[in-house]
Design an enzyme around this catalytic site. Structure first.
Site, PDB file in Angstrom:
ATOM      1  CG  HIS A  72     -30.976 -93.018  33.878  1.00 42.25           C
ATOM      2  ND1 HIS A  72     -30.328 -93.439  34.779  1.00 42.25           N
ATOM      3  CD2 HIS A  72     -31.846 -93.975  33.313  1.00 42.25           C
ATOM      4  CE1 HIS A  72     -30.835 -94.816  34.956  1.00 42.25           C
ATOM      5  NE2 HIS A  72     -31.571 -95.205  33.993  1.00 42.25           N
ATOM      6  CG  HIS A  74     -34.598 -95.700  32.392  1.00 39.45           C
ATOM      7  ND1 HIS A  74     -33.536 -96.309  32.159  1.00 39.45           N
ATOM      8  CD2 HIS A  74     -35.374 -95.541  31.400  1.00 39.45           C
ATOM      9  CE1 HIS A  74     -33.530 -96.833  30.731  1.00 39.45           C
ATOM     10  NE2 HIS A  74     -34.909 -96.443  30.312  1.00 39.45           N
ATOM     11  CG  ASP A  76     -35.133 -98.650  37.125  1.00 37.06           C
ATOM     12  OD1 ASP A  76     -34.978 -97.491  36.192  1.00 37.06           O
ATOM     13  OD2 ASP A  76     -34.132 -99.220  37.318  1.00 37.06           O
ATOM     14  CG  HIS A  77     -32.312 -95.102  37.764  1.00 34.69           C
ATOM     15  ND1 HIS A  77     -30.997 -95.258  38.520  1.00 34.69           N
ATOM     16  CD2 HIS A  77     -32.624 -95.954  37.069  1.00 34.69           C
ATOM     17  CE1 HIS A  77     -30.685 -96.564  38.146  1.00 34.69           C
ATOM     18  NE2 HIS A  77     -31.540 -96.921  37.225  1.00 34.69           N
ATOM     19  CG  HIS A 168     -28.671 -96.125  30.815  1.00 27.63           C
ATOM     20  ND1 HIS A 168     -28.602 -97.613  30.554  1.00 27.63           N
ATOM     21  CD2 HIS A 168     -29.541 -95.912  31.445  1.00 27.63           C
ATOM     22  CE1 HIS A 168     -29.854 -98.083  31.238  1.00 27.63           C
ATOM     23  NE2 HIS A 168     -30.419 -97.022  31.766  1.00 27.63           N
ATOM     24  CG  ASP A 189     -29.370 -97.913  35.169  1.00 27.73           C
ATOM     25  OD1 ASP A 189     -28.860 -98.176  36.276  1.00 27.73           O
ATOM     26  OD2 ASP A 189     -30.520 -98.115  34.632  1.00 27.73           O
ATOM     27  CG  HIS A 410     -27.896-102.073  32.069  1.00 32.59           C
ATOM     28  ND1 HIS A 410     -27.860-101.037  33.065  1.00 32.59           N
ATOM     29  CD2 HIS A 410     -29.407-102.117  31.811  1.00 32.59           C
ATOM     30  CE1 HIS A 410     -29.331-100.592  33.274  1.00 32.59           C
ATOM     31  NE2 HIS A 410     -30.143-101.495  32.538  1.00 32.59           N
ATOM     32  CG  HIS A 432     -29.436-100.948  38.803  1.00 32.78           C
ATOM     33  ND1 HIS A 432     -29.316-101.593  37.536  1.00 32.78           N
ATOM     34  CD2 HIS A 432     -30.347 -99.841  38.526  1.00 32.78           C
ATOM     35  CE1 HIS A 432     -30.372-101.170  36.883  1.00 32.78           C
ATOM     36  NE2 HIS A 432     -30.955-100.294  37.478  1.00 32.78           N
TER      37      HIS A 432
HETATM   38 ZN    ZN Z   1     -32.037 -97.076  33.211  1.00 25.59          ZN
END
Ligand code: ZN
Length: 749
Positions: A72, A74, A76-77, A168, A189, A410, A432
């Site tokens: 996705h 975000h 951090d991904h 998510h 996530d 989450h 994660h």
């Molecule tokens: Zn996320």
């Protein structure tokens, strides 16, 4: 219709944790199986900047990655993807869903801008590697990103993957990947709760061997959704009533839309609030509105219904004002500000925090997951003061209220463990999650599956750290498709079918030879081998020696002019007694070659046995041969037939159709049939049986045979076999016994 046939084997798959191991941030995992490599996510860590924020890319040769799947949008991904594509040796293909790509583009533009501004103001110099990539890098990598839909399956070089809705945020996907019989599911996530705009994550209808699952909330339990919504609106309402301002730091897109939907509806119901502005400070808001409208079909039923009934975009809010920059707003009066970034590390949300935090009437509400090491996390400890971003020497008093109402989509423990139950994988890798929640989840899962311990269904749970590699074993099922003529004439019940197994990538096809060309473009060639050796023995002796070695031989022709037999159904031996020649014929192949080698060794050695020749020629009864054999010992030296150099010749030196000149019995005299030569013969026979697995020890002391983890040592002094495996020892002893019989006449007293 092709049918399938299966077989079970133990297989190993490697899992590399490059990021997101015992932490939330810089998600990046690698699954390697049979030379194929799938990379999952390429994030950055929100608590760090520049190179430090990257996953541990040096731990894996990224040029080996075949496919990179982004779960996705975000940061951090996904935020280190342009770095991977433009600044490493990565050359694989990249996939994400349609909305993920649409939003990713805007988000990363913003990410480049925000990090650039912040790092500038931090006074970092160029050498600090604060900038991972430029807008240009981002734009040139975009063309190479391929898109896929939920439930569509794509195959790249034998790697098949399917995207499933993960809840998510808009476009978030779980990936089910299949390669060479290995199936794994990566959740990314995910959320198992339907919210205002997204559906809950689906459970794919497949049992994977491996589940890679997020563990953000560990064993925590979410407060029911309605309670959380009530708490959020109550805190905001009372803050505004006492003349304060509310700050909601959020990630620019995704969960922000959910909060906006809640607030817009609440304002609709509360007339007293309708003159209080809600600001959504995001330069992306307008651009992404279009994306949220376009992909309404990927959201849940209620939002789709709202859209079709009113024909209005549910994300065109009535009470929310989009503002591109925080300094354009009037913040002297009560207001609600929804601003990014969510971790308060920099940008608009940080500016407003520093500005508003000394006033006790104000409230900051954390609605997302707060990552360790960030200002968001620090604020939750309610510190008396916070450092100013632009000047760390200056501290700002913190008197504003700090509240936490989580809308982070989450799973909590109940949702996660229920999902894990349904997926039913025996290997679970947790990613994660910060160390503590992740560790607690691991323990909880282990005790949940305690009942399966030491059974076939034992569940293993792993919580790898960054930079670690897991070697996971699973029961692989090999499936081969039966094609062509074979498929049309399958046996009724579960009988075995046999054919030629052809592998392309991970696909196995079972075919008849005749179908090879049509289905694979391959052709079949049969190599027929033929060797002719000098063999001056009578048929009865040859027969006896072969039965000693192989137990049973099949006589094919036994008339005065021709004698031929077959060994192990694969090697045919024809003896021409008048010419003193033996012809060995077989189809070339690993097994058949080995049998043929043994046959050649027997013929060579029986030819070299002095006594066999004369005596056996008188014998026709097999029962008497043994006697003949022992008589042979008494024969004189000059009966030796073979030259010294022939005795030491190795089996594989014989070429096909070798005809050796007849050796004159009386003219060739060997000095001695020494024990050394006898032992060399035994070595030769062992070599014919075991190939290179048999190794002679120095000084003819003996030899070793190593098969797998078993090693056998043969001592030529007493012909003892030392081996831990009874099976292997028995086999060697049997061969030794027959070999000794063959060379026994050579021992001279
Ligand atoms: Zn996320």
């Amino acid at each position: 219709m092709p049918e399938s046939t299966e077989g079970k084997t133990n297989e190993h798959v490697n899992f590399y944790c490059l990021g997101g191991g015992n932490e939330v941030g810089r998600s990046c995992h690698i699954v390697e199986y049979k030379g194929k490599v799938v990379m999952l996510d390429a994030g950055v860590h929100p608590a760090y900047s520049g190179i430090e924020s990257l996953p541990f890319y040096d731990d894996f040769d990224l040029s080996r990655v075949d496919v990179l799947l982004i779960s996705h949008f975000h940061l951090d991904h996904a935020a280190s993807l342009p770095y991977v594509m433009q600044h490493t040796n990565f050359k694989g293909r990249v996939f994400m869903t349609y909305p993920t790509k649409a939003i990713y583009k805007w988000l990363l533009n913003d990410f480049v801008r925000v990090t650039t501004i912040t790092d500038d103001s931090n006074g970092m110099d160029e050498n600090s590697n604060a900038f991972l990539y430029t807008d240009e890098d981002l734009n040139s990598s975009l063309d190479r990103i391929e898109r896929l839909d939920y439930h569509s399956t794509i195959e790249v070089d034998g790697i098949r993957f399917t995207a499933f809705p993960a809840g998510h945020v808009l476009g978030a996907a779980m990936f089910l990947v299949e390669m060479g019989g290995l199936k794994f599911l990566f959740t990314g996530d995910y959320s198992r709760e339907e919210d205002r705009h997204l559906s809950s994550a689906e459970v794919p209808d497949v049992t994977p061997d491996l589940l890679i699952v997020e563990s953000t909330f560990g064993t925590a339990t979410h407060v029911p959704r309605l309670e959380r919504e009530n708490k959020l609106t109550t805190v905001i309402h009372s803050t505004l009533q006492q003349g304060g301002r509310c700050l909601l730091p959020v990630f620019a897109l995704g969960r922000a839309q959910e909060i906006l939907l809640i607030l817009d509806e609440y304002w609709q119901r509360h007339k007293d609030l309708q003159n209080v502005p809600i600001y959504y400070a995001s330069s992306l808001a307008k651009k992404c509105m279009a994306v949220y409208e376009r992909y309404i079909n990927m959201m849940n039923d209620s939002i789709r219904k709202k859209f079709t009934e009113t024909n209005e975009n549910p994300f065109h809010f009535k009470y929310i004002k989009n503002v591109a920059h925080a300094d354009r707003i009037d913040d002297l009066n009560p207001c609600v500000m929804i601003a990014s970034p969510g971790m308060l590390q920099n940008g608009v949300s940080r500016q407003l925090l520093e500005k508003w935090c000394p006033d006790p009437r104000n409230t900051v509400i954390m609605t997302g997951y707060s990552v360790d090491g960030t200002m968001a996390k620090k604020l939750l400890t309610e510190p008396d003061q916070i450092p100013a971003l632009n000047n760390p020497d200056v501290s700002i008093p913190r008197r504003m209220n700090v509240e936490e109402v989580s809308f982070a989509a989450h799973v909590d423990y109940e949702q996660n463990s229920e999902f894990i139950d349904l997926v039913h994988a025996k290997k679970i890798v947790l990613v994660h999650g910060e160390s503590n929640p992740m560790g607690r989840l691991k323990s909880a899962l282990l005790s949940r599956y305690q009942k399966f311990k030491d059974t076939e269904d034992e569940v293993k749970v792993y919580n790898p750290r960054d930079g670690s590699k897991l070697d996971l074993e699973f029961k692989g099922i090999k499936i081969a498709k039966v094609m062509g003529q074979l498929a049309t004439s399958l046996p009724e019940d579960h009988d075995t079918v046999s054919g030629i197994l052809v592998q392309k990538n991970f696909d196995l096809n079972l075919l008849k030879v005749d179908d090879l060309r049509e289905f694979t473009g391959l052709t079949a060639t049969v190599v027929r081998e033929r060797q002719v050796l000098r063999c001056n023995v009578k048929r009865s002796l040859l027969y006896w020696q072969f039965t000693q070695m192989f137990g049973y031989v099949k006589i094919l022709i036994d008339d005065p002019n021709e004698y031929s037999f077959e060994v192990m159904d694969v090697v045919r031996i024809t003896l021409e007694e008048s010419e003193a020649l033996a012809t060995i014929e077989w189809h070339s192949g690993i097994v058949d070659d080995t049998v043929a080698d043994s046959a050649i060794a027997i013929i060579i050695s029986c030819d070299s046995i002095p006594a066999s020749v004369k005596k056996s020629s008188h014998q026709h009864s097999h029962a008497h041969i043994k006697e003949v054999h022992s008589d042979a010992v008494k024969q004189e030296k000059h009966d030796v037939l073979i030259k010294e150099e022939d005795q030491t010749a190795e089996v594989n030196k014989f070429n096909s159709s070798v005809k050796k000149e007849s050796t004159d019995l009386d003219s060739v005299l060997s000095d001695d049939y020494s024990p050394d030569i006898r032992l060399k013969h035994i070595s030769m026979l062992l070599h014919a049986q075991f190939g290179d697995l048999f190794v002679t020890l120095p000084n003819n002391e003996g030899g070793t045979i190593t098969i797998g983890k078993h090693k056998a040592t043969i001592d030529y002094k007493n012909f003892n076999v030392d081996c831990k495996s009874n099976v292997l020892r028995g086999r060697i002893e049997g061969i030794l016994r027959r070999s000794l019989d063959l060379v026994a006449p050579l021992s001279h007293e």
